[in-house]
Each structure stands twice: as structure tokens, then as C-alpha cells.
Motif scaffolding. Structure first.
Motif, mmCIF file in Angstrom:
data_model
loop_
_atom_site.group_PDB
_atom_site.id
_atom_site.type_symbol
_atom_site.label_atom_id
_atom_site.label_comp_id
_atom_site.label_asym_id
_atom_site.label_seq_id
_atom_site.Cartn_x
_atom_site.Cartn_y
_atom_site.Cartn_z
ATOM 1 N N PHE A 271 0.820 -1.208 0.000
ATOM 2 C CA PHE A 271 0.000 0.000 0.000
ATOM 3 C C PHE A 271 0.857 1.263 0.000
ATOM 4 O O PHE A 271 0.536 2.247 -0.643
ATOM 5 N N PHE A 272 1.954 1.230 0.761
ATOM 6 C CA PHE A 272 2.732 2.455 0.917
ATOM 7 C C PHE A 272 3.919 2.525 -0.039
ATOM 8 O O PHE A 272 4.704 3.454 0.033
ATOM 9 N N GLY A 273 4.051 1.542 -0.901
ATOM 10 C CA GLY A 273 5.145 1.578 -1.867
ATOM 11 C C GLY A 273 6.503 1.541 -1.215
ATOM 12 O O GLY A 273 7.425 2.232 -1.651
ATOM 13 N N ILE A 274 6.647 0.774 -0.138
ATOM 14 C CA ILE A 274 7.941 0.653 0.540
ATOM 15 C C ILE A 274 8.730 -0.478 -0.137
ATOM 16 O O ILE A 274 8.220 -1.589 -0.268
ATOM 17 N N PRO A 275 9.944 -0.225 -0.584
ATOM 18 C CA PRO A 275 10.692 -1.276 -1.291
ATOM 19 C C PRO A 275 11.316 -2.273 -0.323
ATOM 20 O O PRO A 275 12.535 -2.399 -0.244
ATOM 21 N N GLY A 276 10.510 -2.990 0.430
ATOM 22 C CA GLY A 276 11.018 -3.979 1.374
ATOM 23 C C GLY A 276 10.783 -5.388 0.863
ATOM 24 O O GLY A 276 10.425 -5.593 -0.299
ATOM 25 N N LEU A 277 10.964 -6.347 1.761
ATOM 26 C CA LEU A 277 10.802 -7.736 1.341
ATOM 27 C C LEU A 277 9.338 -8.099 1.136
ATOM 28 O O LEU A 277 9.012 -8.966 0.342
ATOM 29 N N GLY A 278 8.426 -7.430 1.864
ATOM 30 C CA GLY A 278 7.003 -7.701 1.691
ATOM 31 C C GLY A 278 6.541 -7.358 0.291
ATOM 32 O O GLY A 278 5.909 -8.167 -0.391
ATOM 33 N N SER A 279 6.893 -6.150 -0.165
ATOM 34 C CA SER A 279 6.474 -5.780 -1.517
ATOM 35 C C SER A 279 7.240 -6.599 -2.553
ATOM 36 O O SER A 279 6.727 -6.866 -3.644
ATOM 37 N N TYR A 280 8.438 -7.031 -2.193
ATOM 38 C CA TYR A 280 9.205 -7.923 -3.073
ATOM 39 C C TYR A 280 8.423 -9.216 -3.307
ATOM 40 O O TYR A 280 8.260 -9.673 -4.441
ATOM 41 N N THR A 281 7.897 -9.765 -2.211
ATOM 42 C CA THR A 281 7.113 -10.995 -2.322
ATOM 43 C C THR A 281 5.849 -10.766 -3.131
ATOM 44 O O THR A 281 5.490 -11.571 -3.989
ATOM 45 N N ILE A 282 5.169 -9.639 -2.852
ATOM 46 C CA ILE A 282 3.931 -9.356 -3.588
ATOM 47 C C ILE A 282 4.211 -9.223 -5.077
ATOM 48 O O ILE A 282 3.493 -9.772 -5.919
ATOM 49 N N ASP A 283 5.281 -8.485 -5.415
ATOM 50 C CA ASP A 283 5.614 -8.350 -6.833
ATOM 51 C C ASP A 283 5.870 -9.713 -7.444
ATOM 52 O O ASP A 283 5.462 -9.991 -8.574
ATOM 53 N N ALA A 284 6.578 -10.556 -6.688
ATOM 54 C CA ALA A 284 6.885 -11.891 -7.208
ATOM 55 C C ALA A 284 5.612 -12.689 -7.421
ATOM 56 O O ALA A 284 5.459 -13.390 -8.425
ATOM 57 N N ILE A 285 4.646 -12.556 -6.479
ATOM 58 C CA ILE A 285 3.389 -13.289 -6.625
ATOM 59 C C ILE A 285 2.649 -12.801 -7.862
ATOM 60 O O ILE A 285 2.147 -13.586 -8.661
ATOM 61 N N ASN A 286 2.605 -11.483 -8.032
ATOM 62 C CA ASN A 286 1.835 -10.944 -9.151
ATOM 63 C C ASN A 286 2.470 -11.247 -10.493
ATOM 64 O O ASN A 286 1.781 -11.417 -11.495
ATOM 65 N N SER A 287 3.812 -11.291 -10.527
ATOM 66 C CA SER A 287 4.451 -11.616 -11.805
ATOM 67 C C SER A 287 4.748 -13.107 -11.893
ATOM 68 O O SER A 287 5.449 -13.543 -12.799
#
Lengths: 325, 478
Positions: A271-287
Motif C-alpha cells: 500500500f505504501f510503496g515501501i521497497p522492502g521484502l514484503g512488496s518484493y514478495t507481492i511483486d513476485a506473486i503478481n508476476s
């Protein structure tokens, strides 16, 4: 003590092997690498040649478990299982399906995750314990009653709404902080304030209620009555006696998550566009980047097991009766 | 046949669940020691009010679980059925489903949310907010008539709600009066003084709130979009109603899936000890050491790949979405049985040392019989508490998982997909808030009532709390 830690570490090995086998089964046996290639390249109009090339680039073209063509030990090492799963034990995560070095990305991104998760954890713990102690202090009064009502209300609201509401109220309406984004160094502060506050607030309901239950259970015990009979003030009873004795159940739930703080929170970071491991995982899930998800599953399990060991050790700090033999 | 009944996988499991619950209820009614704690649940006003609200959700969810495919044409003596799978709820709410607008419109609006170029009747063009095709289409001059029309409909709805409530309340009183052999009038007064054993007052108040708030909603929904429309012009109220079933399915079927594992493995580990215990402990430690979200994400990703590469297995979109929903329940079940199994193991460890179990051993009763006759009934309260406590957490988890992209199929209407699609609407100016608001309200109501009901059940069934009760009563009297 050291012997105990070593033994616990040895116990962790079969569990990690189990985790490894589960992820290997999920990622390579349920669907063959061919299926994954087909999904990546688009299910329709995909040539066998393209699939072969995709697999070769990512090292998925080997045999799963046993390579009959290779000689000697190579029959076992030149396989997908060895290359992709066994090497995780040495924290060699390999390359993502997009071709980036996963280990490097993890090392880079975990600090941003920690920058949010650690303050949320510490401030949250302090806030929840304070609220719970207050409610225990005012037990069986209207303060306590309405406190519990508020807690139940708060835990019935989905975490997503806290984020959406917070972003709208603080970021958009009051214009105090940017809605999302991240920056290095001291500039990061203005981006971190809102996610940290929301992280703390969204946990109030469930955690406060849980700690209150623990405190109330302690308060009804005999040693508290003795302490009051001695003439100690209620505050002193709460802090010196109840809090200290409630530490074991509290630590059980709290210490486990400390190592997992590195992993960050999926939803908050997205939600906050923080480049951490959580968003890393989400990006990986979506792609649908299977290599990254696989690495995160393994890393998460390792951190969880570390958390369990630290929990057991932490018991000795708060309870002198606990001894490890 | 004008329609063909379709039984989806989740439907079948829901029917099974209903049958199991009914059988259990019948069994409990016949055994006083089982019925006693339930009577305690019925005596807690909060729990009973929450149960009344939950019952409403369950009725909506059940109506949404009877699926059929309507016939569209008859060809060569054979009926051709629509590809679209509808439910009983779709049939009841057919106007809501059918009245689609072009795009966003605010709650109760008569015009679209965005400006468009429209043809003026006298020739020429202008940029204005066009009238909606359905919302408030019966009004000649929407600007002047709108407020009075809304007020009139809302009032009529509220009046109908009051009448309906009175009828139901009097029926309840008559029923109670017949059973107690007293006057209806007496019972009515006793209820409002809070003197009945079961706190009917709480139920009646809940019912009054639901009817007086719900009936105007329905009355307005006949002519307007009460919660507005979403991006493709679908009614948000309809989406909220459809989301209820998804939430209920996730909350209940997950439990149904995990219970056999948790019961069998947990009790066996505690009862047999030794290598059985070691093996089962290893299994659940391994499973629970993978962070839940990640395991779910990995499993759902793999299921997506499987579904995408095997499209021939599913004849309709609904069947595919349904199987995905069921699979999500299974995955959630696999990740969540470990907690309950651990509790059951601990309890079974305690129980196996009890005298009556040892007596059973001495009489040569088989292990299986000891497990089913002596251990299982004595751990059921733990199971029940865990089940009702898990429900609300699962409903909340669905929203988060759908947001992350590993939840239900995008074509399944759920709270998660509603929030997910509303995410981009936040950035619009002025903001499109109604999808979020509707999802928020419905979800809060459902989760809150589930939480309150769970608390009431826990208070009644948890033996630790049971022993604590008399103390508090004594303290109040003193």
C-alpha cells in the motif's frame, strides 16, 4: 546452555528438510517446469522451442531428482532438486525468473522492511501492554467494559480499512505526510510515520484484549492477594508482580516474531510503496516469479525456527525456574 | 425444464455442513449435559443478538448457494441452458443484477458520476452528467423530485419494517405464551422488563434495528442504486449481498476441511505418545514453521498454473471460480489445523492418564473405542471454541489474501475483490468511496457478530470460565 542451543539447532535441520521437500513438491512436482514456462510465455501459441529455451535459461531443464545421464555424484547434484532446493541450505537463492540475483535483492531490501516493522513492533508492544494494564487496573468498571467493547470493534475491522482510512485521513485530507513512497537516510522518516502509526493502531484490538486476558488470569492468583494483603499499592502489585509473572505467556507470542520482522508486512508495504521484502514478495506473486516465492518461503521458515529457539532461551531471562538440561 | 440445477463443489459441502449441524443440534437437544452450555449461550444477550444477525447472513448465504442454469432456447427438442450459473439470490435480486449502468454513480444518484457529451433534444451537444438508465429513471424532474421521492420511499420502507417487526414480535410472544401457558400480554411485558430466561429483548431490539434500517434500504433499492455502482456499472448493494456467501464459505468450509486432520492427528498424538507422537509433531511443526501467507501464496500460485494449463476441466467460469474457492479453503485449512492439533494433543495427553480411561484399558476396550467413546467427547468443547473463534479471522484473511492476489478468483464477488477493485478509485478526485463503504459496513457487521457470538460460546463452554462464574455471582450478591 550452549549444549541446549546446539541441540535445538540440530533439531531444526529435519524441520528445514521437511520445509524444503514441501516447497519442492509444490513448485516442481504439482506442476512440471513445462507448465510454468507455458504460463510465463502465455498459455496459447507457445512453441516447444520457446519452452525449452525458457527452461534452459533458468536451469529448469535438468532431471528432477536423479540424472541418469551424468556420472557418479553428478547424478544427484546435476538435478533441479540439488540446484534449486538443497542449495537453499547454504542461503544460495540463485537467480529469480527475471534473472536478478535473489540473495542480493534480499540483502538490499530487508532494511526498508525492518525500518517499518521494528518501530511497529516496539511501539505496538509498549502501547498494547499499557492499555491492557490500564484495563486490568480498572477491571470490572465501565472503563474496562467499554475498553473491551472498543477492542472487539477494532479487531472486527479488516486491516485493509485501517490503511485505506489512514491514507485518506492523514495523507489526503490533512496533507501531513506523503501517501506512499520511500527514500533513503533521514528522508525516510516522513514516509515511515504513517505506516508505523497505522501498523500500531490496527493491532490494538486483538493484542490488547489478549494481554488483558493474561493479566486478569494472573491477578486472580493467590500471590497477588498476598501482595495486596501485605499492603502494597495496586500500582506496585501490577507492575512488580503481575507484569513480571505474565511475562512467560507474553514472551511466547512476542519473541517468535522478532526474526520475522525482517520479512516485513506484505499488505502495508504494497500500500505504501515501501521497497522492502514484503512488496518484493507481492511483486513476485503478481508476476508469478516462482524462484523468489520459493526463496521467501525458505527464508521465512528459517527465521521462524530461529524465533522459536530465541523464545525458549528468553524464558530463562524472565523465569529463573526454567533450566535447560 | 426451465432450468437445470447445478451443484457446485462448495454447494455440496455447504449442504453437507447444514446436515451435520442439524444432526448435531438434534443430538444435543436429546442430551441434557450437552444442551446445558448451549442454554447458557442463549442466556447471554450479546451472544443471542449476534446470533440473530448471523442467522440473517446465513439465510442470505444459503439462498446464494442454490445454483441453477436457466434455459435460453429449445433446439431440436433439446433445451439449451445458459452458460451463466445463477443462484436463488440472483433470482430474488434479479432487478439489482440486471440494472447495470455505464460506469460509476454515487449512492442514490440519478446521474452518472462522470461528465459525458450528450446530444441535446433540440440538436447540438453539451457536456453534462447524463441521466442513469435505471437509478431514479422514474423521476421526470430529478432535481426537484429527488429529495421528496427518497424521503417518501424511505419512510414507507421504515413503516413496513415497523409493521413487520410488530407482527414478528407478537408471533414470538404468542408462541412463548402458548408454551408457558400464560397471557400474550404478560409475556410481552416480561420480555421488556428483561424477566424472561432467554433474553428475548436483545433479539427483538436487534430485529427492530435490522428491519427499520433494512426495509428502507430494500424500498429504495427498488428504484435506486442504494450503494451506487462500480466501474462497470454494477450495483454495489448486489455485490455486497453476493460477498456474504464467499465470506461464509471461507469461514465455515475451511473448518470443515481442517477438522478431520486436527481431530485425528491431534488426539492420536496425545493418546498413543511414542513414535506416533513424534511423527505427528514433526509434521505439524514443519507445516507451521512456514509463514502462513507465504505457504498459501505458494500453493495458490501453483493452483493458478494448474488451472491455466488445464482449461478443459471446467465447463463454466463459475465452476472454475468455485473450485478455486474450495481450493483456497483447503489451503487455509492445511495451514490452520496445526494450532488446534497442538491444543488437542495437550488435552489428550492429560485425559489418557485419567482413571476412567485406565479403567477402560483394564476392561480390554479397544484403542479405537476409547478414542471415540471416551477421549473425543471430552475434547469437543475445545474444538467448538476453536471453530467459532476461527471464523471471523478467516473472513478477514480472505480480504487480505484477495488483495495480495492469492485469494478467490477475480470473477468471484467477495469483500476482498470489492476492496481490491476500489483501491484505484481512492486516487480519483472526487473520491469514489461507496464500494469501500459498503464492503466496510457489511464486513464489520459480519465479523463483529461472529466475534460476539464466539465470545458467548467460549464463555459457556470453557471450563476454566465455568468455575470462575459462581465467584462473580457471589461477589455481586455480597
Amino acid at each position: 546452555m550452549i549444549a541446549y542451543i546446539i541441540r535445538r539447532l540440530l533439531y531444526a535441520i529435519p524441520i528445514l528438510i521437511g520445509v524444503n521437500v514441501i516447497t519442492f513438491t509444490l513448485f516442481f512436482v504439482v506442476n512440471s517446469p513445462d507448465d510454468m514456462a507455458r504460463v510465463h510465455l502465455g498459455v496459447k501459441r507457445v512453441t516447444p522451442e520457446a519452452i525449452r529455451k525458457w527452461k534452459e535459461e533458468r536451469g529448469y531443464d535438468k532431471a528432477l531428482l536423479y540424472n541418469g545421464a551424468a556420472a557418479g555424484a553428478q547424478a544427484f547434484t546435476d538435478t533441479i532438486f540439488y540446484e534449486k532446493s538443497v542449495k537453499l541450505f547454504a542461503f544460495e537463492f540463485g537467480r529469480s525468473d527475471q534473472g536478478r540475483d535473489i540473495g542480493y535483492d534480499i540483502g538490499n531490501r530487508m532494511w526498508a522492511s525492518l525500518a517499518i516493522a521494528l518501530p511497529v513492533f516496539l511501539l505496538g508492544l509498549a502501547a498494547y501492554l499499557t492499555f491492557a494494564l490500564l484495563m486490568a487496573f480498572f477491571r470490572a468498571t465501565y472503563v474496562d467494559f467499554w475498553g473491551v467493547v472498543a477492542c472487539v470493534m477494532m479487531m472486527s475491522i479488516s486491516g485493509l480499512f485501517y490503511i485505506i482510512g489512514g491514507q485518506y485521513l492523514v495523507g489526503k485530507l490533512l496533507n501531513l505526510v506523503p501517501i506512499s513512497g520511500y527514500d533513503g537516510g533521514a528522508n525516510a522518516l516522513k514516509f515511515l510515520v504513517l505506516p508505523v502509526i497505522i501498523g500500531v493502531v490496527s493491532g490494538i484490538g486483538a493484542s490488547t484484549r489478549w494481554y488483558r486476558t493474561i493479566f486478569l488470569e494472573e491477578i486472580s492468583k493467590d500471590y497477588v492477594r498476598t501482595a495486596r494483603a501485605k499492603g502494597l499499592s495496586e500500582l506496585r502489585v501490577l507492575f512488580r508482580h503481575v507484569l513480571a509473572n505474565a511475562m512467560i505467556p507474553i514472551l511466547t507470542g512476542v519473541v517468535v516474531v522478532i526474526p520475522l520482522l525482517f520479512m516485513g508486512s506484505l499488505v502495508t508495504e504494497a500500500f505504501f510503496g515501501i521497497p522492502g521484502l514484503g512488496s518484493y514478495t507481492i511483486d513476485a506473486i503478481n508476476s508469478q516469479d516462482f524462484a523468489v516465492v520459493r526463496a521467501m518461503v525458505f527464508l521465512g521458515s528459517v527465521l521462524y525456527i530461529v524465533g522459536l529457539i530465541v523464545t525458549d532461551i528468553s524464558y530463562t531471562w524472565v523465569d529463573p525456574r526454567v533450566r535447560f538440561e | 425444464m426451465p432450468f437445470k440445477i447445478v451443484i457446485l463443489w462448495t454447494d455440496a459441502l455447504i449442504y453437507l455442513l447444514v446436515v451435520v449441524v442439524l444432526l448435531l443440534a438434534w443430538h444435543v437437544r436429546r442430551h441434557e449435559h450437552l444442551a446445558a452450555p448451549w442454554r447458557k449461550v442463549a442466556r447471554s444477550p450479546g451472544g443471542l443478538a449476534a446470533a440473530a444477525l448471523l442467522a440473517l447472513f446465513v439465510v442470505i448465504g444459503l439462498a446464494d448457494s442454490v445454483h441453477y442454469r436457466p434455459s435460453v432456447a429449445v433446439k431440436d427438442g433439446k433445451t439449451v441452458y445458459a452458460v451463466e450459473v445463477l443462484s436463488l439470490l440472483d433470482a430474488i435480486a434479479a432487478p439489482l443484477r440486471a440494472r447495470k449502468e455505464k460506469t460509476y454513480s454515487a449512492p442514490l444518484a440519478t446521474r452518472l458520476f462522470a461528465k459525458e457529451t450528450i446530444e441535446l433534444p433540440g440538436g447540438g451537444q453539451a457536456r453534462d452528467y447524463p441521466r442513469l438508465k435505471h437509478g431514479g429513471a422514474h423521476l421526470e424532474q430529478p432535481e426537484e423530485q429527488w429529495a421528496s421521492d427518497i424521503a417518501r420511499r424511505a419512510l414507507w420502507g421504515a413503516a413496513a419494517g415497523v409493521v413487520l417487526w410488530l407482527v414478528l414480535a407478537i408471533l414470538l410472544c404468542a408462541l412463548l405464551a402458548r408454551r408457558a401457558g400464560a397471557d400474550v400480554d404478560e409475556i410481552w411485558r416480561a420480555i421488556w422488563r428483561g424477566e424472561t430466561e432467554v433474553p428475548w429483548r436483545a433479539v427483538l431490539v436487534t430485529l427492530a434495528v435490522v428491519l427499520v434500517a433494512g426495509m428502507p434500504l430494500l424500498a429504495l433499492a427498488a428504484k435506486y442504486h442504494v450503494f451506487g455502482t462500480d466501474k462497470v456499472g454494477q450495483d454495489v448493494f448486489y455485490q455486497s449481498l453476493k460477498s456474504i456467501r464467499t465470506g461464509l464459505v471461507i469461514g465455515t468450509l475451511t473448518t470443515l476441511v481442517m477438522l478431520p486432520f486436527a481431530l485425528l492427528l491431534g488426539v492420536m498424538a496425545g493418546y498413543f505418545k511414542g513414535w506416533v507422537d513424534d511423527a505427528i509433531q514433526y509434521l505439524y511443526t514443519t507445516l507451521s514453521s512456514i509463514p502462513g501467507v507465504l505457504l498459501i501464496a505458494a500453493a495458490v500460485l501453483m493452483m493458478q498454473v494448474y488451472i491455466e494449463t488445464h482449461p478443459e476441466l471446467f465447463d463454466t467460469v463459475t465452476a472454475r471460480a468455485d473450485l478455486r474457492l474450495l481450493f483456497l479453503c483447503v489451503i487455509l485449512g492445511i495451514t490452520s489445523w496445526t494450532g488446534l492439533a497442538r491444543l488437542l494433543r495437550g488435552e489428550a495427553l492429560k485425559l489418557r492418564e485419567m482413571e476412567y480411561i485406565q479403567a477402560a484399558h483394564a476392561f480390554g476396550v479397544s484403542h479405537w473405542r476409547i478414542l471415540t467413546r471416551h477421549i473425543l467427547p471430552n475434547v469437543m468443547h475445545i474444538v467448538l471454541i476453536a471453530v467459532v473463534m476461527d471464523f471471523s479471522g478467516l473472513v478477514l484473511a480472505e480480504a487480505v489474501l484477495s488483495y495480495v492476489g492469492v485469494g478467490v478468483d477475480p470473477s468471484t464477488i467477495s469483500f476482498g475483490t470489492m476492496i481490491n477493485s476500489a483501491r484505484l478509485e481512492m486516487a480519483r478526485d472526487p473520491m469514489v468511496w461507496w464500494s469501500l463503504a459498503a464492503a466496510f459496513c457489511f464486513m464489520l457487521l459480519m465479523v463483529l457478530s461472529a466475534n460476539l457470538f464466539a465470545d458467548a460460546v467460549r464463555d459457556a463452554f470453557d471450563p476454566r470460565i465455568r468455575t470462575a462464574r459462581p465467584f462473580r455471582l457471589a461477589a455481586q450478591k455480597a
